[in-house]
Scaffold this motif. Structure first.
Motif, PDB file in Angstrom:
ATOM      1  N   UNK A  11       5.615  40.544   0.559  1.00 49.52           N
ATOM      2  CA  UNK A  11       4.864  41.291  -0.457  1.00 49.52           C
ATOM      3  C   UNK A  11       3.963  40.365  -1.265  1.00 49.52           C
ATOM      4  N   UNK A  12       4.433  39.145  -1.541  1.00 44.01           N
ATOM      5  CA  UNK A  12       3.611  38.181  -2.267  1.00 44.01           C
ATOM      6  C   UNK A  12       2.357  37.825  -1.461  1.00 44.01           C
ATOM      7  N   UNK A  63      12.395  46.141   0.159  1.00 43.54           N
ATOM      8  CA  UNK A  63      13.213  45.085   0.757  1.00 43.54           C
ATOM      9  C   UNK A  63      14.577  44.986   0.083  1.00 43.54           C
ATOM     10  N   UNK A  64      14.609  45.140  -1.239  1.00 41.46           N
ATOM     11  CA  UNK A  64      15.892  45.089  -1.950  1.00 41.46           C
ATOM     12  C   UNK A  64      16.759  46.291  -1.623  1.00 41.46           C
ATOM     13  N   UNK A  65      16.132  47.458  -1.476  1.00 41.17           N
ATOM     14  CA  UNK A  65      16.907  48.658  -1.144  1.00 41.17           C
ATOM     15  C   UNK A  65      17.525  48.555   0.241  1.00 41.17           C
ATOM     16  N   UNK A  66      16.944  47.743   1.118  1.00 39.04           N
ATOM     17  CA  UNK A  66      17.485  47.592   2.468  1.00 39.04           C
ATOM     18  C   UNK A  66      18.675  46.637   2.528  1.00 39.04           C
ATOM     19  N   UNK A  90      21.015  39.930  -4.249  1.00 33.80           N
ATOM     20  CA  UNK A  90      20.000  40.825  -3.716  1.00 33.80           C
ATOM     21  C   UNK A  90      18.710  40.079  -3.395  1.00 33.80           C
ATOM     22  N   UNK A  91      18.225  39.271  -4.338  1.00 36.98           N
ATOM     23  CA  UNK A  91      16.960  38.562  -4.111  1.00 36.98           C
ATOM     24  C   UNK A  91      17.039  37.613  -2.917  1.00 36.98           C
ATOM     25  N   UNK A  92      18.071  36.770  -2.790  1.00 35.84           N
ATOM     26  CA  UNK A  92      18.122  35.935  -1.580  1.00 35.84           C
ATOM     27  C   UNK A  92      18.213  36.745  -0.287  1.00 35.84           C
ATOM     28  N   UNK A  93      18.938  37.861  -0.317  1.00 31.42           N
ATOM     29  CA  UNK A  93      19.071  38.668   0.895  1.00 31.42           C
ATOM     30  C   UNK A  93      17.759  39.355   1.272  1.00 31.42           C
TER      31      UNK A  93
END
Length: 316
Positions: free
Chosen positions: A228-229, A190-193, A217-220
């Motif tokens: 994932x959680x 998700x972060x890489x996207x 990055x984390x909010x996006x």
């Protein structure tokens, strides 16, 4: 029209815009295969529901739902029988909570490192190694919890905090390690996207790598991280072998993770491997507990879908 008065062929070889398009058999075949794959998943879910509902209904015709959902003693295979499922539910939630406390910080930290700090070569080595943990058989994790983690806890914890040979703490810790790859891999994807332009803009404003990772990055990527959680929690709730081996088969309504406990999946594994007569009330308890487990997982998936839609970020 061409100079000779004919129709100009289209680049695809068809006679023209008014002509009949050539049938694409490959596209139709792919469509059929994809629809079949989707129908298999739907049919599997329907089959699970169909197999669970009749025995569950028959079970609740003999046992009061109030006793089942509010009782604090679970002993369906003994005399006098008791059908309070709260000890199984409590043990399941306690072990899952321990696993989540271990997996979410480690998994999210690993995802942040792989996405924002690690070089491409380092990421190419670490991510496959991390995902190898997801391929380890859960029975191996169970014996690891029983033969290594529990003796380590007994050796290093104070005398008043010695865990039992079978205990919820060892099962929860090892289960947390098992679901770390799920959190790490999906969160890193998700972060890489996240578009690189967001990172470049933040760096251009003088932000550090930590600020870019935490504030941009984390909010996006929050929708993917939340997914994932929830997936990791669902897997922890449905895990069988680790809890069957390491946490014990003693139904106990307790908040002490050092005690032996039995989860819903542990009871299903224990009762399903016994010699219960088919069609008996004892046999139907397996389906009642399985239906409850299925319902809990379904509710979690619905919540996950809502959270993903709420926090989804769309970029052009």
């Amino acid at each position: 029209m061409s100079a000779t008065g004919g129709t100009t062929p289209s680049p695809t070889g068809s006679p023209g815009p008014l002509g009949r398009a050539r049938t694409r058999y490959g596209e139709n075949a792919v469509r059929v295969v994809l629809v079949a794959a989707a129908l298999v998943s739907v049919a599997t879910t329907v089959g699970i529901v169909v197999s669970l509902v009749p025995p569950t209904v028959e079970f609740f015709e003999a046992v009061s739902p109030v006793e089942f959902f509010t009782g604090t003693e679970w002993a369906p295979l003994f005399e006098p029988a008791a059908y309070g499922v709260l000890p199984l539910v409590g043990a399941t939630l306690l072990i899952t909570l321990i696993a989540v406390v271990v997996a979410i910080p480690l998994g999210l930290g690993a995802a942040l490192y792989l996405s924002e700090y690690a070089h491409a070569r380092t990421r190419g080595v670490f991510k496959p190694v991390l995902e190898v943990l997801a391929g380890v058989p859960t029975v191996v994790y169970g014996f690891f919890a029983l033969r290594f983690v529990t003796p380590a806890l007994q050796a290093y914890l104070p005398p008043g905090l010695q865990p039992d040979i079978f205990n919820a703490l060892a099962a929860g810790l090892v289960m947390g390690v098992m679901i770390v790859p799920t959190v790490a891999s999906l969160s890193e994807d998700a972060m890489a996207a996240v578009p690189g332009g967001l990172r470049d803009g933040a760096y251009a404003l003088g932000s550090s790598t930590r600020l870019v990772a935490v504030r941009v990055v984390v909010p996006a990527a929050l929708s993917g991280i939340v997914a994932s959680f929830v997936l990791a929690v669902s897997r922890a709730i449905g895990e069988t072998m680790i809890v069957a081996i390491a946490s014990g088969n003693k139904p106990a309504l307790s908040l002490n993770p050092l005690d032996a406990m039995q989860t819903m999946t542990g009871f299903i594994a224990q009762a399903g491997s016994g010699d219960l007569p088919t069609g008996s009330l004892d046999y139907k308890t397996i389906f009642a507990v399985g239906a409850l487990l299925f319902l809990i997982t379904l509710v979690m998936n619905v919540i996950s879908a809502r959270l993903v839609r709420r926090y989804r970020e769309v970029y052009e």
